[in-house]
Design a protein around this motif. Sequence first.
Motif, short mmCIF file in Angstrom:
data_model
loop_
_atom_site.label_atom_id
_atom_site.label_comp_id
_atom_site.label_asym_id
_atom_site.label_seq_id
_atom_site.Cartn_x
_atom_site.Cartn_y
_atom_site.Cartn_z
N ALA A 146 0.71 -1.11 0.04
CA ALA A 146 0.06 -0.06 0.01
C ALA A 146 0.97 1.20 0.12
O ALA A 146 1.93 1.19 0.54
CB ALA A 146 -0.67 -0.10 0.95
N ALA A 150 -1.81 1.92 7.10
CA ALA A 150 -3.14 1.77 7.35
C ALA A 150 -3.55 3.03 8.37
O ALA A 150 -2.63 3.10 9.49
CB ALA A 150 -3.39 0.41 7.93
N GLU A 228 -11.85 -0.22 3.04
CA GLU A 228 -11.21 0.63 2.36
C GLU A 228 -11.32 2.01 3.07
O GLU A 228 -10.48 2.94 2.94
CB GLU A 228 -11.77 0.52 0.95
CG GLU A 228 -10.82 1.48 -0.02
CD GLU A 228 -10.89 1.14 -1.43
OE1 GLU A 228 -10.51 2.27 -2.19
OE2 GLU A 228 -11.53 0.14 -1.69
N PRO A 233 -7.11 2.63 1.16
CA PRO A 233 -6.78 1.82 0.17
C PRO A 233 -5.58 0.88 -0.03
O PRO A 233 -4.69 1.50 0.69
CB PRO A 233 -6.69 2.73 -1.18
CG PRO A 233 -6.29 3.75 -0.87
CD PRO A 233 -6.75 4.04 0.70
N GLY A 234 -5.73 -0.41 -0.29
CA GLY A 234 -4.50 -1.11 -0.39
C GLY A 234 -4.08 -2.08 0.80
O GLY A 234 -3.02 -2.56 0.70
N HIS A 235 -4.82 -2.13 1.64
CA HIS A 235 -4.60 -2.84 2.72
C HIS A 235 -5.36 -4.24 3.11
O HIS A 235 -5.19 -4.77 4.06
CB HIS A 235 -4.87 -1.78 4.11
CG HIS A 235 -3.79 -0.69 4.24
ND1 HIS A 235 -2.47 -0.84 4.48
CD2 HIS A 235 -4.02 0.64 3.89
CE1 HIS A 235 -1.89 0.33 4.33
NE2 HIS A 235 -2.84 1.21 4.06
N ARG A 260 -0.64 -8.39 2.57
CA ARG A 260 -1.70 -8.05 2.77
C ARG A 260 -2.26 -8.73 4.21
O ARG A 260 -2.25 -10.29 4.12
CB ARG A 260 -2.88 -8.21 1.88
CG ARG A 260 -2.66 -7.55 0.56
CD ARG A 260 -3.00 -5.96 0.61
NE ARG A 260 -2.82 -5.29 -0.63
CZ ARG A 260 -1.59 -4.83 -1.08
NH1 ARG A 260 -0.65 -4.79 -0.39
NH2 ARG A 260 -1.66 -4.16 -2.38
#
Length: 666
Positions: A146, A150, A228, A233-235, A260
């Motif tokens: 990501a 986060a 999300e 995004p991307g976690h 992830r």
Amino acid sequence: MRQEVRVSQARARETRARKAAAAATAEVDPVARVLVDAPLAHLDRDFDYSVPASMSEAARPGVRVKVRFAGHEADGYVLERTASSAHGGTLTPLRRVVGAEPVLSPVVAGLAAEVAERYAGTRADVLRLAVPPRHAAAEKQPTVPAAEPARWDAQAAAAAWADHDTGEAFLRHLREGGAPRAAWHPAPGTDWPRSLAHAAAATLAGGRGSLLCVPDGRDVARVSAALEDVLGPGHHVALTAEAGPAARYRDFLAVSRGVRRVVVGTRAAALAPVHDLGLVAVWDDGDDLLAEPRAPYPHAREVLLLRAAREGTAALVGGFGATAEAAYLLRTGWARPLRATRATVRDRVRVEVAGATDLARERDPHGRGARVPAAAHAVLRAGLEQGPVLVQTPRRGYAAALACDRCRTPCRCPRCTGPLALVGPLEPPVCRWCATPAQAWTCPECGGHGLRAPVVGDVRTAEELGRAFPRARVRTSAGDRVLAHVDATPQVVVATPGAEPVAEGGYAAVLLLDAWLLLDRVDLRAEEEALRRWSNAVALARPGARAVVVADPAHPAVQALVRWDQPGHAEREVDQRREAHLPPSSRLASLTAEPGALDDALTLLAPPGSAEVLGPAPVADGRERVVVRVPRGEGVALSRALGELQRVRSARKLDPVRVQVDPPTL
């Protein structure tokens, strides 16, 4: 001729080179312990193979390999590398390594063995659920981390769980690396996807991963959107079969590589290889979609509870309904209750039974016999002034059953005696078995020709409501026409259980029709399932909305819905099942097969001494079923006895027997 000789000599040299390469084994840990993908139960064990020197680096634990097995090439996984083998003879070398990606972690391999033993199956069948098919192109692509760390918003998380008695303490334990175990029962209208997302965020903020299992793809989409929004995004990844082979394998690799660490998915995601797992959660654990329909038939809830015990993680079993299994976890002390406060429940939604009061009976004396009484019409009319309203009906189609309008005799097909049904308002009755139209049906009892519909489906319900509210838009959601969302404009949404769309801002009113259809099912979980489906529908209402159920007000399940006391109803179910020696207080297994094969299985089965054998009883297709039950403490012994039975029958090549441990329904 000379050219043919040269080709033959070249092939011979290649063969000698391959044999020489195979003969040269790896210098370090030259033995690979392999789990072969063999469907036979008596072959569910590890096999030793030698590791050629050319594969020494690639043949790591967890990778896929091709091996020579029983005269054929078979797939397998390398479980470990060792320095020696207990096998006294010469070991067969590995044929080749299929990709260098270690897709089977030691944790998942151990879990698969425990799940296979619990459900009297094989590890190969469990691993087919755990590891998706290889996609070479996806395997070559790196997993991109990501772009940003986060997010963790402690205030937002506290607000999401503020309506629960111990919500703040639960989040704190997750954040600090603890392992709290809870049975979660939220209030109607709770944004449960966001609550799950904040629980996962708290776990990730503590340096651990999360695994969230939900019943279907629509639920996955809701939780994925919440994750999300909460994490950024991307976690996280969403594991569903609908994603396609490439996308599913790519997301699986992102989890397997540790990039992830938050996963949401359907039942197969319970076996996902999440690194540093800290939280396992299952939502709506009473939904039958969480029970795997393929051998060995594991239930996602039980798999996650096994993971929580094996890996020492936190566990969260939640839902607007409450299962007897969740209540049993509370009774045994394995989990603690995590419930919404009573003040929150009272403020959210008021649930009432149509015609239950003396005043309602005076105003509508014939309402007890009406499918949609006047009180229900009044609630829908008032709701349409504020927004969308939801009507839940248990049956799909137009008119699923027909009867004579004079003598009430069920309508049967004159050709095959199957039940007749209507598929539309202008169509003649059609047999549900042979599809033969009955253009001129005549009642064999009274000679009448008129028809009535004692069981009405969603299409007919929408038609009737359209006539009752001509200015309102009426939509249906059922079968292959399931709506995911509806907007906040006034409209009537008629849906079958499980197909209710989410309304923007919530529904202004909810009406539950034909409650007797759900309650009259011949099933161990009939009341529990009816209450769960009603609760899921009521939970979609907006704060302050009204919900009406057309049912017998004295029924215990209806009373539990009115009081929003699903856990209390589940406690009652546990007591009744304990008296009847049924799960979860007991462990139960069903054996289904042809009569001869079933007799052989019972002869070979060596269950614990406390086992009770019930049956055989006839089932479909000329087969019979036997039920074996034992006290819960003897459940492990029963599973091992069933596993040994499967191995013996497999080795002797006897006729197959379907074995299900703790089936969700009988």
